[in-house]
Scaffold this motif. Structure first.
Motif, mmCIF file in Angstrom:
data_model
loop_
_atom_site.group_PDB
_atom_site.id
_atom_site.type_symbol
_atom_site.label_atom_id
_atom_site.label_comp_id
_atom_site.label_asym_id
_atom_site.label_seq_id
_atom_site.Cartn_x
_atom_site.Cartn_y
_atom_site.Cartn_z
ATOM 1 N N GLU A 10 0.880 -1.174 0.000
ATOM 2 C CA GLU A 10 0.000 0.000 0.000
ATOM 3 C C GLU A 10 0.918 1.224 0.000
ATOM 4 O OE1 GLU A 10 -2.947 0.010 3.176
ATOM 5 O OE2 GLU A 10 -3.004 2.194 3.057
ATOM 6 N N ASN A 11 1.395 1.572 -1.164
ATOM 7 C CA ASN A 11 2.409 2.626 -1.301
ATOM 8 C C ASN A 11 2.291 3.275 -2.673
ATOM 9 O OD1 ASN A 11 4.296 0.524 0.513
ATOM 10 N ND2 ASN A 11 4.676 2.669 0.921
ATOM 11 N N ASP A 12 2.997 4.389 -2.831
ATOM 12 C CA ASP A 12 3.195 4.927 -4.172
ATOM 13 C C ASP A 12 4.107 3.934 -4.903
ATOM 14 O OD1 ASP A 12 4.088 6.206 -6.473
ATOM 15 O OD2 ASP A 12 4.061 8.182 -5.538
ATOM 16 N N THR A 52 -11.355 5.287 -4.136
ATOM 17 C CA THR A 52 -11.432 6.405 -5.088
ATOM 18 C C THR A 52 -10.037 6.698 -5.630
ATOM 19 O OG1 THR A 52 -11.912 8.770 -5.277
ATOM 20 C CG2 THR A 52 -11.347 8.007 -3.088
ATOM 21 N N PHE A 53 -9.953 7.153 -6.862
ATOM 22 C CA PHE A 53 -8.659 7.656 -7.340
ATOM 23 C C PHE A 53 -8.884 8.730 -8.385
ATOM 24 C CE2 PHE A 53 -9.469 4.092 -10.214
ATOM 25 C CZ PHE A 53 -9.047 4.553 -11.448
ATOM 26 N N LYS A 54 -7.917 9.637 -8.420
ATOM 27 C CA LYS A 54 -8.074 10.765 -9.349
ATOM 28 C C LYS A 54 -7.306 10.498 -10.630
ATOM 29 C CE LYS A 54 -4.198 13.769 -8.524
ATOM 30 N NZ LYS A 54 -3.689 13.835 -9.846
ATOM 31 N N GLN A 301 -12.644 -1.746 -12.615
ATOM 32 C CA GLN A 301 -12.269 -3.161 -12.410
ATOM 33 C C GLN A 301 -12.241 -3.897 -13.761
ATOM 34 O OE1 GLN A 301 -15.031 -5.257 -9.857
ATOM 35 N NE2 GLN A 301 -14.126 -7.247 -10.288
ATOM 36 N N LYS A 302 -11.218 -4.688 -14.007
ATOM 37 C CA LYS A 302 -11.099 -5.419 -15.268
ATOM 38 C C LYS A 302 -11.523 -6.877 -15.082
ATOM 39 C CE LYS A 302 -9.441 -1.847 -17.400
ATOM 40 N NZ LYS A 302 -9.676 -0.893 -16.321
ATOM 41 N N PRO A 303 -11.992 -7.537 -16.161
ATOM 42 C CA PRO A 303 -12.428 -8.934 -16.033
ATOM 43 C C PRO A 303 -11.252 -9.889 -15.772
ATOM 44 C CG PRO A 303 -13.078 -8.013 -18.162
ATOM 45 C CD PRO A 303 -12.192 -7.002 -17.518
ATOM 46 N N CYS A 326 -2.654 -1.946 -8.982
ATOM 47 C CA CYS A 326 -3.464 -3.173 -9.003
ATOM 48 C C CYS A 326 -4.940 -2.993 -8.637
ATOM 49 C CB CYS A 326 -2.813 -4.259 -8.159
ATOM 50 S SG CYS A 326 -2.934 -3.971 -6.412
ATOM 51 N N GLY A 327 -5.349 -1.830 -8.123
ATOM 52 C CA GLY A 327 -6.767 -1.589 -7.847
ATOM 53 C C GLY A 327 -7.332 -2.671 -6.957
ATOM 54 N N CYS A 328 -8.403 -3.349 -7.424
ATOM 55 C CA CYS A 328 -8.990 -4.390 -6.580
ATOM 56 C C CYS A 328 -8.313 -5.740 -6.859
ATOM 57 C CB CYS A 328 -10.492 -4.457 -6.751
ATOM 58 S SG CYS A 328 -11.023 -4.929 -8.387
ATOM 59 N N ALA A 329 -7.097 -5.688 -7.391
ATOM 60 C CA ALA A 329 -6.198 -6.838 -7.452
ATOM 61 C C ALA A 329 -6.646 -7.933 -8.422
ATOM 62 C CB ALA A 329 -5.968 -7.410 -6.060
ATOM 63 N N THR A 330 -7.268 -7.554 -9.520
ATOM 64 C CA THR A 330 -7.703 -8.551 -10.509
ATOM 65 C C THR A 330 -6.507 -9.373 -11.005
ATOM 66 O OG1 THR A 330 -9.359 -6.943 -11.164
ATOM 67 C CG2 THR A 330 -9.064 -8.818 -12.629
ATOM 68 N N THR A 331 -5.389 -8.700 -11.265
ATOM 69 C CA THR A 331 -4.199 -9.418 -11.756
ATOM 70 C C THR A 331 -3.722 -10.432 -10.719
ATOM 71 O OG1 THR A 331 -3.565 -7.360 -12.816
ATOM 72 C CG2 THR A 331 -1.887 -9.061 -12.723
ATOM 73 N N GLY A 344 1.411 -7.073 -5.832
ATOM 74 C CA GLY A 344 0.508 -5.985 -6.218
ATOM 75 C C GLY A 344 0.925 -4.709 -5.495
ATOM 76 N N ILE A 345 0.672 -3.570 -6.137
ATOM 77 C CA ILE A 345 0.954 -2.277 -5.482
ATOM 78 C C ILE A 345 -0.228 -1.359 -5.777
ATOM 79 C CG2 ILE A 345 2.623 -0.386 -5.156
ATOM 80 C CD1 ILE A 345 4.596 -1.950 -6.956
ATOM 81 N N ASP A 346 -0.706 -0.666 -4.766
ATOM 82 C CA ASP A 346 -1.711 0.369 -5.005
ATOM 83 C C ASP A 346 -1.649 1.391 -3.871
ATOM 84 O OD1 ASP A 346 -4.289 0.407 -7.109
ATOM 85 O OD2 ASP A 346 -4.472 1.754 -5.379
ATOM 86 N N LEU A 347 -1.999 2.616 -4.207
ATOM 87 C CA LEU A 347 -2.059 3.671 -3.183
ATOM 88 C C LEU A 347 -3.225 3.429 -2.239
ATOM 89 C CD1 LEU A 347 -1.683 6.908 -5.349
ATOM 90 C CD2 LEU A 347 -0.135 6.180 -3.539
ATOM 91 N N SER A 348 -4.264 2.768 -2.765
ATOM 92 C CA SER A 348 -5.503 2.641 -2.004
ATOM 93 C C SER A 348 -5.393 1.602 -0.883
ATOM 94 C CB SER A 348 -6.626 2.229 -2.966
ATOM 95 O OG SER A 348 -7.755 1.842 -2.237
HETATM 96 C C1 LIG Z 1 -7.471 1.838 -13.356
HETATM 97 S S1 LIG Z 1 -7.250 1.395 -11.683
HETATM 98 C C2 LIG Z 1 -6.740 -0.248 -11.758
HETATM 99 C C3 LIG Z 1 -7.884 -1.214 -11.760
HETATM 100 C C4 LIG Z 1 -7.425 -2.657 -11.747
HETATM 101 N N1 LIG Z 1 -6.858 -3.066 -12.996
HETATM 102 C C5 LIG Z 1 -8.561 -3.590 -11.353
HETATM 103 O O1 LIG Z 1 -8.940 -4.482 -12.135
HETATM 104 O O2 LIG Z 1 -9.089 -3.391 -10.291
HETATM 105 C C6 LIG Z 1 -5.819 2.329 -11.332
HETATM 106 C C7 LIG Z 1 -5.317 2.175 -9.918
HETATM 107 O O3 LIG Z 1 -4.064 2.833 -9.813
HETATM 108 C C8 LIG Z 1 -3.934 3.292 -8.474
HETATM 109 N N2 LIG Z 1 -2.846 4.291 -8.474
HETATM 110 C C9 LIG Z 1 -2.829 5.521 -9.059
HETATM 111 N N3 LIG Z 1 -1.630 6.117 -8.871
HETATM 112 C C10 LIG Z 1 -0.858 5.225 -8.191
HETATM 113 C C11 LIG Z 1 0.473 5.238 -7.698
HETATM 114 N N4 LIG Z 1 1.276 6.291 -7.900
HETATM 115 N N5 LIG Z 1 0.937 4.168 -7.012
HETATM 116 C C12 LIG Z 1 0.144 3.092 -6.813
HETATM 117 N N6 LIG Z 1 -1.149 3.009 -7.247
HETATM 118 C C13 LIG Z 1 -1.633 4.057 -7.925
HETATM 119 C C14 LIG Z 1 -5.307 3.806 -8.109
HETATM 120 O O4 LIG Z 1 -5.504 3.833 -6.712
HETATM 121 C C15 LIG Z 1 -6.197 2.782 -8.827
HETATM 122 O O5 LIG Z 1 -6.579 1.769 -7.947
#
Ligand SMILES: C[S@@+](CC[C@H](N)C(=O)[O-])C[C@H]1O[C@@H](n2cnc3c(N)ncnc32)[C@H](O)[C@@H]1O
Length: 461
Positions: A10-12, A52-54, A301-303, A326-331, A344-348
């Motif tokens: 859970e990091n950048d 949420t993400f921007k 979220q991707k299939p 990785c978002g909701c970690a589908t991969t 997996g890595i995600d800010l969320s």
């Molecule tokens: C398009 S979504 C990915 C969805 C994912 N493929 C799935 O199936 O759930 C993009 C993701 O990138 C994350 N994100 C954006 N900037 C990031 C960063 N600098 N480091 C890590 N995650 C980041 C967001 O929190 C978001 O969950």
């Protein structure tokens, strides 16, 4: 740094990527924000609620030092990004710098046989392609996969066509890469073949009801030692197989002569064929809808089927798969189902919660390692020069012309001999000509000299 299988950071991702070992990952899939100028939020009441993400970018989102880092490491790439800024503005520049410094790290950590899939859409795909050609090398471009999300006609159709596809760029790190052709061979499905195709290409065998087509028995290469020849109107041709095999196929009833005098042909049954090789246009994996079983409400979220195809095509069981957005970690879920290791890595903060519950739903009970490292160690080393390059947007603070990183130097605004200090607000970047003009002069005197020489006037034109 050491990273175990089933780790979710859970990091950048930039800091994690900098910390991962060189040549340590077999496959990277990334589905980053697409520069769509929107904010995404999970559906209210869904399992992912709160995520949420921007996805809008300004230069303020970037560390100033990133400009300098990129301009120093990859001057050509920085030039490409400046060209994108020219046609698309500062937001595209900020987005492409954010992506480029991450893609450079991803290239470094991929194994020589590794592959990267970059998922994007037409908001930035054309610019990302040029970035990828520079980072990976244009010869390592393998495919642009066009994924049709759903056959839709949504959108303002009075003004144009519905936008219904994403692009997934596939690049390998070298020309020796893993590719499993079976993963992109889909079985012929009789039920899905339309009647016209069936009638056009396949006859029905009356005794069995099986569909077949008759294919050529002519050899593609001529081998006089192992092939029988035959004569059609004076032209000598070669059979596809040697005599033993030809006799075996005749005995099995697989060689058919439709009329006396016709060249015999081979009977190929539809139900025996391995399947159809996919091309780069994927229309058979629909995007998730509100009613899809696997949907958990995470935005974008991707299939799983899409990720399973990618992972199966470009990795082997036991390989290490990384998804840095990785978002909701589908991969991660798809990798686990195919017996690959994953990171997996995600800010969320939602990603860890969701991957754990999604794995459990798939009957996988292995614990996930949740890391929230203090990654200061892996943050970029910033010098004054890198930071000033970003602040001044690559321009000399005297003549205002744009220079490559290597052609500028840090100089004092108030010279040391006049009481100037080393404080950040007393530093600037100057090109070599302005640097020699400045010396112990004040900034005002420098500008005046440049005005007198007509240099600044030139820049304003
Ligand atoms: C398009 S979504 C990915 C969805 C994912 N493929 C799935 O199936 O759930 C993009 C993701 O990138 C994350 N994100 C954006 N900037 C990031 C960063 N600098 N480091 C890590 N995650 C980041 C967001 O929190 C978001 O969950």
């Amino acid at each position: 740094m050491k990273v175990e299988n089933r780790t979710l950071f859970e990091n950048d991702n930039l800091h994690v990527l900098r910390g991962l070992d060189t040549n340590s990952i077999d496959l990277i899939y990334l589905d980053p924000p697409f520069n769509s100028n929107r904010t995404f939020e999970a559906s209210v009441g869904s399992e992912a609620a709160g995520a949420t993400f921007k996805d809008f970018w300004t230069l303020e989102d970037l560390d100033n030092a990133s400009h300098g880092e990129l301009a120093e490491r990859e001057p050509k790439l920085y030039e490409i990004i400046k060209a994108a800024e020219f046609s698309h503005g500062k937001s595209m520049k900020a987005y492409l710098i954010m992506m480029s410094i991450r893609l450079l790290e991803m290239f470094r950590i991929l194994r020589p046989t590794g592959t990267l899939y970059l998922h994007c859409d037409d908001n930035a795909s054309h610019y990302l392609k040029t970035v990828m050609d520079t980072v990976f090398g244009k010869d390592n471009f393998r495919n642009e996969i066009i994924w049709q999300r759903a056959a839709t006609t949504k959108g303002n159709l009075k003004k144009g066509l519905a936008r219904d596809s994403d692009s997934i760029f596939r690049y390998s790190k070298s020309d020796t890469y893993i590719w499993n052709v079976e993963a992109v061979t889909i079985p012929y499905d009789m039920a899905n073949l339309d009647e016209k195709t069936k009638r056009q290409y396949y006859c029905v065998e009356p005794e069995t009801g099986r569909r077949f087509s008759l294919t050529s028995l002519t050899a593609q290469t001529y081998d006089p030692d192992s092939h029988l020849t035959y004569d059609v109107m004076g032209v000598v041709r070669t059979w596809r197989w040697a005599e033993v095999r030809m006799r075996k196929e005749i005995a099995a009833g697989r060689i058919v002569q439709t009329r006396p005098g016709n060249v015999p042909r081979y009977k190929r049954y539809l139900d025996e064929q391995k399947g159809k090789r996919l091309n780069n246009i994927w229309v058979d994996i629909p995007n998730l809808t509100a009613r899809s079983k696997e949907r958990i409400g995470y935005p974008t979220q991707k299939p799983i089927a899409l990720l399973e195809r990618i992972i199966a095509a470009s990795s082997k069981p036991g390989d290490r798969v990384l998804d840095p957005f990785c978002g909701c970690a589908t991969t991660c879920v798809a990798a686990e189902r195919l017996q690959r290791q994953w990171i997996g890595i995600d800010l969320s903060s939602k990603s860890y919660e969701l991957v754990q519950s999604r794995l459990e739903q798939s009957g996988i009970t292995e614990p996930v390692i949740h890391r929230k490292d203090n990654l200061k160690l892996y943050k970029q080393k910033k010098t004054d020069k890198h930071i000033l390059f970003g602040i001044q947007d690559g321009k000399c603070n005297g003549c205002q012309a744009v220079f490559p990183f290597r052609s500028m130097s840090v100089a004092y605004i108030v010279a040391k001999s006049n009481g100037g200090t080393n404080a950040a607000d007393n530093l600037q970047l100057l090109c070599s000509a302005c640097g020699s003009t400045k010396k112990n002069r004040t900034q005002k005197q420098l500008i005046q000299k440049l005005e007198n020489k007509g240099v600044l006037k030139c820049q304003r034109l």
